[in-house]
Design a protein around this motif. Structure first.
Motif, PDB file in Angstrom:
ATOM      1  N   ASP A 102      -3.892  -1.817  -6.951  1.00  0.00           N
ATOM      2  CA  ASP A 102      -3.725  -2.795  -6.220  1.00  0.00           C
ATOM      3  C   ASP A 102      -3.026  -3.149  -6.185  1.00  0.00           C
ATOM      4  OD1 ASP A 102      -4.705  -5.606  -5.786  1.00  0.00           O
ATOM      5  OD2 ASP A 102      -6.323  -5.848  -7.606  1.00  0.00           O
TER       6      ASP A 102
ATOM      7  N   LEU B 150       1.179  -1.689   2.846  1.00  0.00           N
ATOM      8  CA  LEU B 150       0.865  -2.044   1.861  1.00  0.00           C
ATOM      9  C   LEU B 150       0.546  -3.673   2.095  1.00  0.00           C
ATOM     10  CD1 LEU B 150       0.641  -0.057  -1.792  1.00  0.00           C
ATOM     11  CD2 LEU B 150      -1.135   0.139   0.147  1.00  0.00           C
TER      12      LEU B 150
ATOM     13  N   GLN C 115      -0.798  -5.795   3.993  1.00  0.00           N
ATOM     14  CA  GLN C 115      -1.840  -6.488   4.209  1.00  0.00           C
ATOM     15  C   GLN C 115      -2.623  -6.496   3.768  1.00  0.00           C
ATOM     16  OE1 GLN C 115      -1.853  -7.722   8.269  1.00  0.00           O
ATOM     17  NE2 GLN C 115       0.179  -7.251   7.794  1.00  0.00           N
ATOM     18  N   SER C 116      -2.900  -6.035   2.554  1.00  0.00           N
ATOM     19  CA  SER C 116      -3.706  -5.573   1.106  1.00  0.00           C
ATOM     20  C   SER C 116      -3.553  -7.064   0.477  1.00  0.00           C
ATOM     21  CB  SER C 116      -3.445  -4.252   0.707  1.00  0.00           C
ATOM     22  OG  SER C 116      -4.132  -3.014   1.356  1.00  0.00           O
TER      23      SER C 116
END
Length: 137
Positions: free
Chosen positions: A34, A80, A82-83
């Protein structure tokens, strides 16, 4: 990304604030992959060892705590970005107006050395984010 990303690539802070100091931190997410969790940890790391009494005690003539401004710069692996949930990252800051939030290529994806399905792992990747928090008024 859920919020605007700056394309400025300068190394310093912009003249949006009268800069007082810079706090730096590193955050990791070893399990669950995450990137937002890693970014939040980096920001907490940057601000967790500091106290800013000058804003509350009137140490800066004519400046109150309501005038504290923050600029946040995160180094996040490009693949990562865009997350990243920028609004969740912003929630880490208990006070101060965020006048600029910048995400640049940086950070790291590496192996944590272990895959633990019970901890939400999709693989053994560890995400690392770097944070610089510019504080001023």
């Amino acid at each position: 990304m859920e919020a605007e990303q700056s394309t400025t690539s300068s190394g310093g802070s912009s003249p949006l604030i009268n800069l007082l100091f810079v706090e730096m931190g590193v955050g990791y997410d070893q399990h669950g992959q995450d990137i937002t969790a890693a970014a939040m940890r980096a920001c907490r790391d940057a601000i967790s060892s500091n106290s800013i009494p000058a804003f509350r005690r009137g140490s800066i003539p004519g400046v109150t705590s309501e005038q504290m401004k923050l600029q946040i710069k995160l180094g996040v692996p490009h693949s990562l970005q865009q997350s990243l949930d920028i609004e969740r990252v912003k929630s880490v800051f208990p006070y101060g107006k965020i006048v600029k939030f910048e995400v640049v290529d940086g950070g790291l994806i590496c192996s944590s050395g272990v895959y633990v399905e019970e901890m939400g792992d999709k693989n053994d990747d560890c995400y690392i984010v770097n944070a610089a928090v510019y504080v001023g008024y």
